[in-house]
Design a protein around this motif. Structure first.
Motif, PDB file in Angstrom:
ATOM      1  N   THR A 264     -31.783  50.320   3.964  1.00  0.00           N
ATOM      2  CA  THR A 264     -31.666  51.735   3.583  1.00  0.00           C
ATOM      3  C   THR A 264     -31.447  51.856   2.087  1.00  0.00           C
ATOM      4  O   THR A 264     -30.572  51.199   1.515  1.00  0.00           O
ATOM      5  CB  THR A 264     -30.488  52.393   4.327  1.00  0.00           C
ATOM      6  OG1 THR A 264     -30.710  52.282   5.735  1.00  0.00           O
ATOM      7  CG2 THR A 264     -30.348  53.854   3.942  1.00  0.00           C
ATOM      8  N   ALA A 265     -32.244  52.705   1.448  1.00  0.00           N
ATOM      9  CA  ALA A 265     -32.178  52.859  -0.001  1.00  0.00           C
ATOM     10  C   ALA A 265     -30.807  53.342  -0.454  1.00  0.00           C
ATOM     11  O   ALA A 265     -30.207  54.223   0.160  1.00  0.00           O
ATOM     12  CB  ALA A 265     -33.255  53.827  -0.467  1.00  0.00           C
ATOM     13  N   PHE A 266     -30.342  52.776  -1.538  1.00  0.00           N
ATOM     14  CA  PHE A 266     -29.093  53.194  -2.190  1.00  0.00           C
ATOM     15  C   PHE A 266     -29.415  54.403  -3.060  1.00  0.00           C
ATOM     16  O   PHE A 266     -29.520  54.325  -4.274  1.00  0.00           O
ATOM     17  CB  PHE A 266     -28.551  52.027  -3.014  1.00  0.00           C
ATOM     18  CG  PHE A 266     -27.152  52.199  -3.521  1.00  0.00           C
ATOM     19  CD1 PHE A 266     -26.101  52.469  -2.662  1.00  0.00           C
ATOM     20  CD2 PHE A 266     -26.873  52.055  -4.874  1.00  0.00           C
ATOM     21  CE1 PHE A 266     -24.802  52.604  -3.132  1.00  0.00           C
ATOM     22  CE2 PHE A 266     -25.585  52.185  -5.364  1.00  0.00           C
ATOM     23  CZ  PHE A 266     -24.539  52.460  -4.486  1.00  0.00           C
ATOM     24  N   VAL A 267     -29.601  55.549  -2.393  1.00  0.00           N
ATOM     25  CA  VAL A 267     -30.161  56.729  -3.055  1.00  0.00           C
ATOM     26  C   VAL A 267     -29.227  57.341  -4.090  1.00  0.00           C
ATOM     27  O   VAL A 267     -29.664  58.100  -4.950  1.00  0.00           O
ATOM     28  CB  VAL A 267     -30.559  57.811  -2.028  1.00  0.00           C
ATOM     29  CG1 VAL A 267     -31.713  57.340  -1.172  1.00  0.00           C
ATOM     30  CG2 VAL A 267     -29.371  58.220  -1.157  1.00  0.00           C
ATOM     31  N   LEU A 268     -27.952  57.026  -4.018  1.00  0.00           N
ATOM     32  CA  LEU A 268     -26.999  57.640  -4.928  1.00  0.00           C
ATOM     33  C   LEU A 268     -26.939  56.951  -6.282  1.00  0.00           C
ATOM     34  O   LEU A 268     -26.278  57.434  -7.199  1.00  0.00           O
ATOM     35  CB  LEU A 268     -25.605  57.673  -4.294  1.00  0.00           C
ATOM     36  CG  LEU A 268     -25.003  56.332  -3.870  1.00  0.00           C
ATOM     37  CD1 LEU A 268     -24.157  55.731  -4.962  1.00  0.00           C
ATOM     38  CD2 LEU A 268     -24.183  56.514  -2.591  1.00  0.00           C
ATOM     39  N   GLY A 269     -27.641  55.802  -6.435  1.00  0.00           N
ATOM     40  CA  GLY A 269     -27.577  55.147  -7.738  1.00  0.00           C
ATOM     41  C   GLY A 269     -28.374  53.882  -7.859  1.00  0.00           C
ATOM     42  O   GLY A 269     -28.210  53.155  -8.836  1.00  0.00           O
ATOM     43  N   GLY A 270     -29.280  53.599  -6.927  1.00  0.00           N
ATOM     44  CA  GLY A 270     -29.946  52.310  -6.896  1.00  0.00           C
ATOM     45  C   GLY A 270     -31.387  52.289  -7.339  1.00  0.00           C
ATOM     46  O   GLY A 270     -32.109  51.331  -7.063  1.00  0.00           O
ATOM     47  N   LEU A 271     -31.852  53.313  -8.044  1.00  0.00           N
ATOM     48  CA  LEU A 271     -33.234  53.339  -8.508  1.00  0.00           C
ATOM     49  C   LEU A 271     -33.355  52.529  -9.794  1.00  0.00           C
ATOM     50  O   LEU A 271     -32.497  52.603 -10.674  1.00  0.00           O
ATOM     51  CB  LEU A 271     -33.667  54.781  -8.757  1.00  0.00           C
ATOM     52  CG  LEU A 271     -35.139  55.058  -9.045  1.00  0.00           C
ATOM     53  CD1 LEU A 271     -36.013  54.627  -7.882  1.00  0.00           C
ATOM     54  CD2 LEU A 271     -35.351  56.534  -9.354  1.00  0.00           C
ATOM     55  N   ASN A 272     -34.424  51.751  -9.905  1.00  0.00           N
ATOM     56  CA  ASN A 272     -34.687  50.945 -11.099  1.00  0.00           C
ATOM     57  C   ASN A 272     -36.090  51.238 -11.587  1.00  0.00           C
ATOM     58  O   ASN A 272     -37.057  51.098 -10.824  1.00  0.00           O
ATOM     59  CB  ASN A 272     -34.531  49.459 -10.791  1.00  0.00           C
ATOM     60  CG  ASN A 272     -33.107  49.073 -10.458  1.00  0.00           C
ATOM     61  OD1 ASN A 272     -32.386  48.532 -11.284  1.00  0.00           O
ATOM     62  ND2 ASN A 272     -32.677  49.356  -9.235  1.00  0.00           N
ATOM     63  N   MET A 273     -36.218  51.605 -12.867  1.00  0.00           N
ATOM     64  CA  MET A 273     -37.473  52.129 -13.378  1.00  0.00           C
ATOM     65  C   MET A 273     -37.504  51.936 -14.897  1.00  0.00           C
ATOM     66  O   MET A 273     -36.468  51.801 -15.538  1.00  0.00           O
ATOM     67  CB  MET A 273     -37.537  53.626 -13.016  1.00  0.00           C
ATOM     68  CG  MET A 273     -38.833  54.329 -13.324  1.00  0.00           C
ATOM     69  SD  MET A 273     -38.799  56.054 -12.730  1.00  0.00           S
ATOM     70  CE  MET A 273     -38.941  55.822 -10.959  1.00  0.00           C
ATOM     71  N   THR A 274     -38.699  51.924 -15.486  1.00  0.00           N
ATOM     72  CA  THR A 274     -38.789  51.814 -16.940  1.00  0.00           C
ATOM     73  C   THR A 274     -38.381  53.136 -17.597  1.00  0.00           C
ATOM     74  O   THR A 274     -38.455  54.210 -16.984  1.00  0.00           O
ATOM     75  CB  THR A 274     -40.211  51.460 -17.397  1.00  0.00           C
ATOM     76  OG1 THR A 274     -41.099  52.551 -17.098  1.00  0.00           O
ATOM     77  CG2 THR A 274     -40.704  50.177 -16.742  1.00  0.00           C
ATOM     78  N   THR A 275     -38.003  53.047 -18.846  1.00  0.00           N
ATOM     79  CA  THR A 275     -37.637  54.242 -19.603  1.00  0.00           C
ATOM     80  C   THR A 275     -38.810  55.211 -19.676  1.00  0.00           C
ATOM     81  O   THR A 275     -38.634  56.433 -19.560  1.00  0.00           O
ATOM     82  CB  THR A 275     -37.170  53.834 -21.015  1.00  0.00           C
ATOM     83  OG1 THR A 275     -36.038  52.961 -20.895  1.00  0.00           O
ATOM     84  CG2 THR A 275     -36.789  55.049 -21.851  1.00  0.00           C
ATOM     85  N   ARG A 276     -40.011  54.703 -19.871  1.00  0.00           N
ATOM     86  CA  ARG A 276     -41.190  55.560 -19.953  1.00  0.00           C
ATOM     87  C   ARG A 276     -41.420  56.307 -18.639  1.00  0.00           C
ATOM     88  O   ARG A 276     -41.813  57.477 -18.629  1.00  0.00           O
ATOM     89  CB  ARG A 276     -42.420  54.723 -20.311  1.00  0.00           C
ATOM     90  CG  ARG A 276     -42.375  54.150 -21.723  1.00  0.00           C
ATOM     91  CD  ARG A 276     -43.458  53.093 -21.937  1.00  0.00           C
ATOM     92  NE  ARG A 276     -44.791  53.653 -21.821  1.00  0.00           N
ATOM     93  CZ  ARG A 276     -45.485  54.185 -22.838  1.00  0.00           C
ATOM     94  NH1 ARG A 276     -44.948  54.246 -24.045  1.00  0.00           N
ATOM     95  NH2 ARG A 276     -46.698  54.663 -22.654  1.00  0.00           N
ATOM     96  N   ASP A 277     -41.156  55.645 -17.524  1.00  0.00           N
ATOM     97  CA  ASP A 277     -41.359  56.310 -16.237  1.00  0.00           C
ATOM     98  C   ASP A 277     -40.243  57.305 -15.931  1.00  0.00           C
ATOM     99  O   ASP A 277     -40.493  58.338 -15.282  1.00  0.00           O
ATOM    100  CB  ASP A 277     -41.503  55.273 -15.127  1.00  0.00           C
ATOM    101  CG  ASP A 277     -42.862  54.583 -15.166  1.00  0.00           C
ATOM    102  OD1 ASP A 277     -43.802  55.151 -15.757  1.00  0.00           O
ATOM    103  OD2 ASP A 277     -42.991  53.473 -14.606  1.00  0.00           O
ATOM    104  N   TYR A 278     -39.028  57.042 -16.392  1.00  0.00           N
ATOM    105  CA  TYR A 278     -37.986  58.071 -16.295  1.00  0.00           C
ATOM    106  C   TYR A 278     -38.417  59.320 -17.063  1.00  0.00           C
ATOM    107  O   TYR A 278     -38.172  60.451 -16.638  1.00  0.00           O
ATOM    108  CB  TYR A 278     -36.663  57.569 -16.879  1.00  0.00           C
ATOM    109  CG  TYR A 278     -35.891  56.603 -16.003  1.00  0.00           C
ATOM    110  CD1 TYR A 278     -35.565  56.925 -14.689  1.00  0.00           C
ATOM    111  CD2 TYR A 278     -35.460  55.375 -16.497  1.00  0.00           C
ATOM    112  CE1 TYR A 278     -34.855  56.045 -13.891  1.00  0.00           C
ATOM    113  CE2 TYR A 278     -34.748  54.487 -15.713  1.00  0.00           C
ATOM    114  CZ  TYR A 278     -34.445  54.827 -14.403  1.00  0.00           C
ATOM    115  OH  TYR A 278     -33.733  53.952 -13.615  1.00  0.00           O
ATOM    116  N   ALA A 279     -39.078  59.105 -18.190  1.00  0.00           N
ATOM    117  CA  ALA A 279     -39.526  60.237 -19.002  1.00  0.00           C
ATOM    118  C   ALA A 279     -40.581  61.069 -18.266  1.00  0.00           C
ATOM    119  O   ALA A 279     -40.598  62.303 -18.382  1.00  0.00           O
ATOM    120  CB  ALA A 279     -40.085  59.735 -20.334  1.00  0.00           C
TER     121      ALA A 279
END
Length: 390
Positions: A264-279
């Motif tokens: 089960t995804a740690f939806v409250l804080g477990g996302l990992n992504m590049t800075t460009r994709d956060y943008a």
């Protein structure tokens, strides 16, 4: 004799498997205990996959969405000294959807998948909005336990979905990250040991206020929203988030979620992504839910999410649907996704600016840190000049 050897071999094999499993479990627990150590924090925040259970999100088969570059921004004088003190690892600024500043520090690069921490909550808000738009969740006034009966008899017995969205469930939950015995750190050990977050949520029984009466930041509320989304659709969050949001953003790199032992995804804080994709995500929110000509979530949901609606105290940051609003902001003009240790997606609707900042700020709880982050983001937005539309 042969049967005895078979039994012995089976026993040795079982013990070996147990030791391997316990070894992996111990490795994750050790990772939690050293995650924020000064000499390791920067590297750890870019390599969470190596220490925790995780699952990739599906970015789809479409083309990568463009992030054009524009005239480089002369960053305001306040930025460099602030970034040094706050141990900033990356910064990206979009103006009218184009990159005007991008920088990486302390050995990080644009290919690093940085941990979101609680910025992930704002992603779940968008997914939740999509499910509301589609009718999978018919009403935010629905009681949580009507969809998630495993929570009956516990702290969420009387809470409505809208209360949980606003972090106003009224449950008693210690969010002190520096207290090893706190609820938030007990929850971290659940993740590290490969146990079930759903069981942890169901085991919470104490409340301090009636649902909806007062906003108190409680990370487990976001996990409960994930339980609601899974119950309403009969589907997994990783699959839902991939299909409804991630695969439609045209990301450059495959992101991933940390997960518990049940996947089960740690939806409250477990996302990992590049800075460009956060943008890219931030720009979609700036554009009221659209991205390169397609609607991802309704403008109505975005507007409702980014204005203050929770009952926060005087002098405190305001709160919407899993989004933060500066205390002195005009409603609908500014909003932030925020994560511990200095993770920010700042959006200025007035200036048509998105600022993404990742950090390894061990002093993130010091007085005035969040306010200084807002001031810095505002100075960056102001330095870009007047908005020319979105």
């Amino acid at each position: 004799m042969i049967s005895m050897l078979v039994v012995l071999a089976t026993l040795i094999g079982t013990i070996g498997i147990g030791l391997i499993w316990k070894g992996a479990e111990l490795k994750r627990l050790m990772a939690v205990n050293t995650l924020f150590r000064e000499d390791r924090i920067v590297q750890n925040f870019s390599n969470m996959r190596g220490a925790f259970l995780n699952r990739d999100l599906d970015i789809g088969t479409g083309v990568v969405s463009p992030l054009p570059e524009s005239t480089p921004l002369e960053m305001p004088a306040v930025f460099a000294p602030w970034a040094a003190v706050r141990h900033v690892t990356s910064t990206l600024v979009l103006k009218n959807g184009a990159i005007v500043h991008q920088s990486y520090h302390h050995g990080t690069t644009e290919s690093d998948l940085r941990i979101s921490w609680s910025m992930a909550k704002s992603y779940l808000s968008v997914l939740f909005g999509v499910l509301v738009d589609e009718g999978a969740i018919p009403s935010l006034d629905t009681k949580v336990v009507d969809l998630v009966p495993v929570l009956k008899g516990g702290a969420y017995e009387r809470a409505r979905i809208i209360d949980v969205l606003r972090m106003s469930s009224g449950i008693t939950f210690n969010e002190d990250y520096l207290d090893k015995a706190s609820d938030i750190n007990r929850m971290g050990r659940v993740l590290a040991l490969g146990k079930r977050m759903d069981d942890f949520a169901a085991g919470l029984t104490d409340t301090f206020a009636e649902p909806g009466d007062v906003m108190q930041y409680t990370s487990i509320d976001t996990h409960v929203l994930g339980m609601v989304a899974r119950a309403a659709t009969g589907r997994d969050i990783v699959d839902l988030m991939s299909e409804k949001v991630i695969a439609r953003l045209g990301l450059e790199t495959t992101p991933y979620y940390l997960t518990d032992g049940a996947g089960t995804a740690f939806v409250l804080g477990g996302l990992n992504m590049t800075t460009r994709d956060y943008a890219r995500f931030g720009q979609m929110i700036l554009q009221h839910g659209t991205w390169h000509g397609q609607r991802i979530v309704s403008a109505d949901w975005v507007r409702a999410s980014v204005i203050p609606s929770a009952n926060t105290g005087l002098g405190e940051f305001k709160y919407g649907y899993q989004w933060w609003i500066p205390e002195d902001a005009i409603a609908g003009k500014e909003v932030m996704a925020r994560g511990i240790y200095g993770q920010y997606i700042y959006i200025s609707y007035e200036q048509s600016v998105v600022v993404v900042i990742t950090s390894a700020d061990r002093g993130f709880r010091d007085d005035g840190v969040i306010e200084s982050a807002v001031d810095t983001c505002r100075a960056i937005a102001k330095a870009t000049g007047d908005a020319n539309g979105t």
